[in-house]
Write a protein that holds these residues in place. Structure first.
Motif, PDB file in Angstrom:
ATOM      1  N   SER A 131      10.483  15.209 -27.408  1.00  0.00           N
ATOM      2  CA  SER A 131      10.307  13.783 -27.143  1.00  0.00           C
ATOM      3  C   SER A 131      10.811  12.929 -28.294  1.00  0.00           C
ATOM      4  N   GLN A 132      10.746  13.437 -29.528  1.00  0.00           N
ATOM      5  CA  GLN A 132      11.252  12.659 -30.657  1.00  0.00           C
ATOM      6  C   GLN A 132      12.781  12.597 -30.643  1.00  0.00           C
ATOM      7  N   LEU A 133      13.422  13.679 -30.245  1.00  0.00           N
ATOM      8  CA  LEU A 133      14.870  13.632 -30.044  1.00  0.00           C
ATOM      9  C   LEU A 133      15.220  12.611 -28.972  1.00  0.00           C
ATOM     10  N   LEU A 134      14.464  12.618 -27.902  1.00  0.00           N
ATOM     11  CA  LEU A 134      14.709  11.701 -26.800  1.00  0.00           C
ATOM     12  C   LEU A 134      14.481  10.255 -27.230  1.00  0.00           C
ATOM     13  N   THR A 135      13.475  10.013 -28.069  1.00  0.00           N
ATOM     14  CA  THR A 135      13.187   8.651 -28.520  1.00  0.00           C
ATOM     15  C   THR A 135      14.352   8.080 -29.308  1.00  0.00           C
ATOM     16  N   ALA A 136      14.907   8.867 -30.233  1.00  0.00           N
ATOM     17  CA  ALA A 136      16.041   8.387 -31.023  1.00  0.00           C
ATOM     18  C   ALA A 136      17.228   8.067 -30.129  1.00  0.00           C
ATOM     19  N   GLY A 137      17.490   8.917 -29.143  1.00  0.00           N
ATOM     20  CA  GLY A 137      18.592   8.662 -28.227  1.00  0.00           C
ATOM     21  C   GLY A 137      18.334   7.468 -27.337  1.00  0.00           C
ATOM     22  N   MET A 138      17.078   7.280 -26.920  1.00  0.00           N
ATOM     23  CA  MET A 138      16.757   6.161 -26.044  1.00  0.00           C
ATOM     24  C   MET A 138      16.883   4.830 -26.774  1.00  0.00           C
ATOM     25  N   ILE A 139      16.656   4.819 -28.081  1.00  0.00           N
ATOM     26  CA  ILE A 139      16.889   3.603 -28.857  1.00  0.00           C
ATOM     27  C   ILE A 139      18.363   3.222 -28.775  1.00  0.00           C
ATOM     28  N   ALA A 140      19.241   4.204 -28.940  1.00  0.00           N
ATOM     29  CA  ALA A 140      20.685   3.941 -28.835  1.00  0.00           C
ATOM     30  C   ALA A 140      21.047   3.454 -27.442  1.00  0.00           C
ATOM     31  N   ALA A 141      20.479   4.084 -26.412  1.00  0.00           N
ATOM     32  CA  ALA A 141      20.790   3.683 -25.039  1.00  0.00           C
ATOM     33  C   ALA A 141      20.280   2.273 -24.746  1.00  0.00           C
ATOM     34  N   GLY A 142      19.120   1.927 -25.295  1.00  0.00           N
ATOM     35  CA  GLY A 142      18.592   0.581 -25.094  1.00  0.00           C
ATOM     36  C   GLY A 142      19.491  -0.476 -25.704  1.00  0.00           C
ATOM     37  N   ILE A 143      20.021  -0.197 -26.898  1.00  0.00           N
ATOM     38  CA  ILE A 143      20.946  -1.129 -27.546  1.00  0.00           C
ATOM     39  C   ILE A 143      22.217  -1.275 -26.719  1.00  0.00           C
ATOM     40  N   ALA A 144      22.766  -0.160 -26.266  1.00  0.00           N
ATOM     41  CA  ALA A 144      23.988  -0.210 -25.458  1.00  0.00           C
ATOM     42  C   ALA A 144      23.752  -0.937 -24.142  1.00  0.00           C
ATOM     43  N   SER A 145      22.554  -0.788 -23.582  1.00  0.00           N
ATOM     44  CA  SER A 145      22.250  -1.451 -22.320  1.00  0.00           C
ATOM     45  C   SER A 145      22.220  -2.967 -22.484  1.00  0.00           C
ATOM     46  N   THR A 146      21.532  -3.449 -23.518  1.00  0.00           N
ATOM     47  CA  THR A 146      21.413  -4.893 -23.699  1.00  0.00           C
ATOM     48  C   THR A 146      22.713  -5.527 -24.174  1.00  0.00           C
TER      49      THR A 146
ATOM     50  N   LEU B 114      17.163  -6.232 -30.685  1.00  0.00           N
ATOM     51  CA  LEU B 114      16.055  -6.033 -31.629  1.00  0.00           C
ATOM     52  C   LEU B 114      14.737  -5.829 -30.884  1.00  0.00           C
ATOM     53  N   ALA B 115      14.516  -6.618 -29.836  1.00  0.00           N
ATOM     54  CA  ALA B 115      13.293  -6.461 -29.056  1.00  0.00           C
ATOM     55  C   ALA B 115      13.253  -5.098 -28.379  1.00  0.00           C
ATOM     56  N   GLU B 116      14.400  -4.653 -27.859  1.00  0.00           N
ATOM     57  CA  GLU B 116      14.470  -3.341 -27.206  1.00  0.00           C
ATOM     58  C   GLU B 116      14.139  -2.227 -28.188  1.00  0.00           C
TER      59      GLU B 116
ATOM     60  N   VAL C   6      25.655  -2.472 -32.114  1.00  0.00           N
ATOM     61  CA  VAL C   6      25.568  -3.707 -31.333  1.00  0.00           C
ATOM     62  C   VAL C   6      26.925  -4.405 -31.270  1.00  0.00           C
ATOM     63  N   THR C   7      27.616  -4.478 -32.403  1.00  0.00           N
ATOM     64  CA  THR C   7      28.910  -5.152 -32.433  1.00  0.00           C
ATOM     65  C   THR C   7      29.926  -4.462 -31.532  1.00  0.00           C
ATOM     66  N   GLY C   8      30.042  -3.137 -31.682  1.00  0.00           N
ATOM     67  CA  GLY C   8      31.000  -2.400 -30.873  1.00  0.00           C
ATOM     68  C   GLY C   8      30.703  -2.482 -29.388  1.00  0.00           C
ATOM     69  N   CYS C   9      29.426  -2.293 -29.013  1.00  0.00           N
ATOM     70  CA  CYS C   9      29.068  -2.322 -27.595  1.00  0.00           C
ATOM     71  C   CYS C   9      29.211  -3.725 -27.013  1.00  0.00           C
ATOM     72  N   ALA C  10      28.896  -4.761 -27.819  1.00  0.00           N
ATOM     73  CA  ALA C  10      29.038  -6.130 -27.326  1.00  0.00           C
ATOM     74  C   ALA C  10      30.505  -6.470 -27.068  1.00  0.00           C
TER      75      ALA C  10
END
Length: 302
Positions: free
Chosen positions: A92-107, A151-153, A187-191
């Motif tokens: 779950s900790q591996l998943l949490t780190a990846g989900m942070i990245a996915a949340g940033i890419a999503s927003t 940041l909120a994500e 954030v810059t690259g994905c935006a």
């Protein structure tokens, strides 16, 4: 993880408000043009108000990564022996780190691409170009929206990881600095890619599936939903290495996981230098794509 951002349906009054708030309202009596930073702040404030007025979309945008983390984290921890892939590191900790990245890419990527496509389709961008506002103010206003929501994500996903899966916050300045530069470059690259991607859909009706499809595929092959990433076929790992999401997730794993977690990476190292290089390259490439592909008018107006 796919997201369906607000499409800003009440555009007639919203566009007029945008032009007024970011343009005519700032014209001084002496006729001098307003400072760019004031236009940017006005546009950014307007973007934030429009976003947070769509309460159902706000809840969906911020809740989806957290809900997926809770469900998938619980499933992985239950299925894997001893709740850990390596001693001391639950899946779950591996998943949490990846989900942070996915949340940033999503927003930044998904929401921005669909939002700009909506602005173009309903004529908002066309009307704003007639207002006394430089085009750069529109894009920088979007950047403010992306930074706040990203940041909120991150805060929401980190809170879930800490509360439910014993995610450990960094204890030294070096890890916090790594978190900061991975976040900013990601954030810059994905935006920038989101701005470029906004020109691909033919209309707002096709924007969500067109934008979400590549994002969903990248989540699976970048080790977001399947942990560790070494469990994926080597072909998928090589394809994922071409895109920023994989490197963002790896950068966040280096921040939140203990040193023993490096054994789970394909190269057996955190590769901070390569992470910075790839993300920086996508920032430059995304800017070039924006400058060469962005369309101010919808295709039906061409």
């Amino acid at each position: 993880m796919t997201t369906q951002p607000a499409t800003h349906s009440p555009r007639a009054s919203g566009a007029a408000g945008a032009a007024g708030a970011a343009g005519a309202a700032w014209v001084r009596p002496v006729g001098r043009p307003p400072a760019l930073w004031r236009l940017v702040l006005a546009r950014g404030a307007l973007e934030l108000r429009q976003f947070f007025r769509e309460r159902d979309a706000v809840v969906f945008t911020f809740a989806l990564p957290a809900v997926l983390l809770i469900l998938l984290g619980s499933i992985f921890d239950t299925q894997l022996n001893d709740r850990a892939i390596v001693p001391g590191i639950p899946a779950s900790q591996l998943l949490t780190a990846g989900m942070i990245a996915a949340g940033i890419a999503s927003t930044s990527f998904v929401n921005l691409a669909i939002g700009i496509c909506s602005d173009r389709d309903d004529g908002t961008i066309k009307r704003l170009r007639g207002a006394p506002m430089p085009p750069i103010a529109y894009f920088l206003g979007k950047v403010i929206l992306v930074l706040v929501t990203a940041l909120a994500e991150v805060a929401i996903v980190m809170t879930v990881g800490i509360a439910l899966f014993d995610l450990r916050l960094p204890t030294d300045l070096g890890h916090w600095l790594t978190l900061a530069w991975v976040f900013l470059l990601g954030v810059t690259g994905c935006a920038l890619l989101g701005v470029a991607m906004s020109s691909v859909p033919r209309s707002i009706r096709s924007a969500a599936p067109v934008v979400n499809l590549p994002f969903l595929v990248l989540q699976f092959i970048s080790g977001i939903f399947i942990v560790p990433i070494t469990e994926l076929p080597s072909l998928f790992q090589h394809v994922a290495a071409l895109f920023p999401l994989k490197w963002m997730a790896q950068g966040f794993r280096s921040v939140f996981l203990p040193d023993s977690g490096v054994a789970l990476e394909p190269a057996g190292a955190w590769e901070h230098g390569r992470i910075a290089l790839v993300l920086s390259a996508w920032c430059i490439g995304g800017l070039i794509l924006c400058l060469t592909t962005f369309r101010w008018r919808s295709r039906r107006d061409s």
